[in-house]
Design an enzyme around this catalytic site. Structure first.
Site, PDB file in Angstrom:
ATOM      1  N   LYS A   1       0.808  11.992  -1.495  1.00  0.00           N
ATOM      2  CA  LYS A   1       0.316  12.148  -0.112  1.00  0.00           C
ATOM      3  C   LYS A   1       1.416  11.932   0.921  1.00  0.00           C
ATOM      4  CE  LYS A   1      -3.395  10.544   2.965  1.00  0.00           C
ATOM      5  NZ  LYS A   1      -4.681   9.824   2.998  1.00  0.00           N
ATOM      6  N   HIS A   2       2.156  10.833   0.797  1.00  0.00           N
ATOM      7  CA  HIS A   2       3.128  10.473   1.837  1.00  0.00           C
ATOM      8  C   HIS A   2       4.570  10.793   1.427  1.00  0.00           C
ATOM      9  CE1 HIS A   2      -0.189   8.314   3.728  1.00  0.00           C
ATOM     10  NE2 HIS A   2      -0.419   7.734   2.572  1.00  0.00           N
TER      11      HIS A   2
ATOM     12  N   HIS B   1       0.868  -1.189   0.000  1.00  0.00           N
ATOM     13  CA  HIS B   1       0.000   0.000   0.000  1.00  0.00           C
ATOM     14  C   HIS B   1       0.903   1.237   0.000  1.00  0.00           C
ATOM     15  CE1 HIS B   1      -3.851   2.117   1.692  1.00  0.00           C
ATOM     16  NE2 HIS B   1      -3.149   2.912   0.921  1.00  0.00           N
TER      17      HIS B   1
ATOM     18  N   HIS C   1      -0.855   8.514  -5.875  1.00  0.00           N
ATOM     19  CA  HIS C   1      -1.457   8.932  -4.607  1.00  0.00           C
ATOM     20  C   HIS C   1      -0.464   8.778  -3.449  1.00  0.00           C
ATOM     21  CE1 HIS C   1      -4.488   9.489  -1.517  1.00  0.00           C
ATOM     22  NE2 HIS C   1      -4.029   8.395  -0.932  1.00  0.00           N
ATOM     23  N   GLU C   2       0.241   7.642  -3.417  1.00  0.00           N
ATOM     24  CA  GLU C   2       1.161   7.383  -2.298  1.00  0.00           C
ATOM     25  C   GLU C   2       2.318   8.374  -2.290  1.00  0.00           C
ATOM     26  OE1 GLU C   2       0.600   4.997   0.331  1.00  0.00           O
ATOM     27  OE2 GLU C   2      -1.288   5.387  -0.688  1.00  0.00           O
TER      28      GLU C   2
HETATM   29  O1  U2P Z   1      -7.196   6.214   7.014  1.00  0.00           O
HETATM   30  C1  U2P Z   1      -7.280   6.775   5.748  1.00  0.00           C
HETATM   31  C2  U2P Z   1      -5.918   6.970   5.093  1.00  0.00           C
HETATM   32  O2  U2P Z   1      -5.112   7.925   5.820  1.00  0.00           O
HETATM   33  C3  U2P Z   1      -3.742   7.531   5.774  1.00  0.00           C
HETATM   34  N1  U2P Z   1      -3.266   7.132   7.124  1.00  0.00           N
HETATM   35  C4  U2P Z   1      -4.117   6.539   7.992  1.00  0.00           C
HETATM   36  C5  U2P Z   1      -3.700   6.170   9.274  1.00  0.00           C
HETATM   37  C6  U2P Z   1      -2.393   6.451   9.657  1.00  0.00           C
HETATM   38  O3  U2P Z   1      -1.985   6.184  10.799  1.00  0.00           O
HETATM   39  N2  U2P Z   1      -1.556   7.055   8.757  1.00  0.00           N
HETATM   40  C7  U2P Z   1      -1.945   7.408   7.503  1.00  0.00           C
HETATM   41  O4  U2P Z   1      -1.173   7.939   6.721  1.00  0.00           O
HETATM   42  C8  U2P Z   1      -3.698   6.396   4.785  1.00  0.00           C
HETATM   43  O5  U2P Z   1      -3.560   7.012   3.518  1.00  0.00           O
HETATM   44  P1  U2P Z   1      -3.740   6.455   2.064  1.00  0.00           P
HETATM   45  O6  U2P Z   1      -2.374   6.300   1.527  1.00  0.00           O
HETATM   46  O7  U2P Z   1      -4.449   5.159   2.087  1.00  0.00           O
HETATM   47  O8  U2P Z   1      -4.567   7.515   1.416  1.00  0.00           O
HETATM   48  C9  U2P Z   1      -5.043   5.737   5.084  1.00  0.00           C
HETATM   49  O9  U2P Z   1      -5.468   4.782   4.207  1.00  0.00           O
END
Ligand code: U2P
Length: 247
Positions: A122-123, A63, A118-119
């Site tokens: 976002k991250h 993921h 997206h990953e």
């Molecule tokens: O919970 C919805 C989405 O927020 C991100 N998430 C969630 C919990 C956490 O501790 N840290 C975090 O980053 C995830 O982001 P996604 O990449 O899926 O959009 C999670 O699925």
């Protein structure tokens, strides 16, 4: 002569410093490395769509690698100026197609690059003190290669056969292998049975080693036994689509 040597030395030193700025330390506390089980998407209320290339491994899918703060919050979408650019990971795409594609929920057909984009956006944009785009994706692939969660579970008799397994049994199997218990996220199948959906492995803030999770997400398994769904069969596509179109 001595003066010239000292001046040259100082000049050299200043060049060295200016050509290799020390990177600022990460301003988050740790990482979750998260993988999901495609079977739990396909037999959930929402159904699924297999990835378009259809050549995925029958295994956990990546993921992403998520920076986290110790208090259970996390940074997101940190830099609009360095968004996902597939040309920066072109040498990794083959592997990503097998181990990191989305088993689309709602959208059919599933979009191959959407999850990657997206990953990173976002991250990944929040972890640039540690990774550039290429090393972010490569690090995810390396963890996936190094840590076969499916093999670890199978070795302890925990198999994706649709059977029920103890939540603690699953956590302990992984703890035995890497030294630390993971977080487990469940979802529900169409009958409302809680099932294994995602596994959260905690890494230090440089993503170099496994660590004790400072904070384990409460991912509502709410049951001491959970189902480990089967991996979706290729010919279950029609069934999955009908689940989606009937929603
Ligand atoms: O919970 C919805 C989405 O927020 C991100 N998430 C969630 C919990 C956490 O501790 N840290 C975090 O980053 C995830 O982001 P996604 O990449 O899926 O959009 C999670 O699925």
């Amino acid at each position: 002569m001595r003066g010239i040597i000292i001046v040259s030395f100082l000049l050299l030193q200043s060049l060295v410093v200016s050509s290799s700025p020390s990177p600022s330390p990460p301003d988050f506390n740790f990482f979750y490395w998260v993988t999901y089980w495609p079977g739990a998407i396909c037999d959930s209320q929402k159904g699924c769509c297999p990835p378009p290339k259809g050549n995925t491994a029958s295994d956990f899918m990546i993921h992403g690698l998520w920076p986290q703060f110790n208090n259970g919050t996390w940074p997101a979408f940190c830099d609009q100026t360095n968004l996902f650019d597939i040309s920066k990971v072109s040498d990794l795409v083959n592997k990503m197609e097998k181990k990191w594609t989305e088993w689309g929920v709602w959208t059919c057909p599933s979009n191959e690059t959407k999850l990657w984009e997206h990953e990173w956006d976002k991250h990944g944009t929040c972890v640039q003190s540690v990774f550039d785009q290429h090393s972010y994706f490569l690090t995810n692939l390396r963890f996936r290669q190094k840590l076969s969660l499916l093999k670890i579970l199978k070795r302890k008799g925990i198999k994706p056969d649709g059977g029920l397994y103890g939540l603690d049994e699953i956590k302990n199997a992984i703890k035995c292998a890497i030294g630390f218990a993971p977080g487990i996220e469940c979802n529900e199948d169409v009958k409302g049975t809680k099932q294994l959906f995602q596994i959260y492995i905690c890494l230090d803030k440089y993503a170099k080693k496994f660590v004790e999770c400072p904070y384990v997400p409460d991912r509502s398994c709410a049951s001491s036994k959970i189902k480990f769904p089967k991996f979706p069969k290729k010919d279950s596509l029609g069934e999955s689509l009908s689940v989606i179109s009937s929603v």
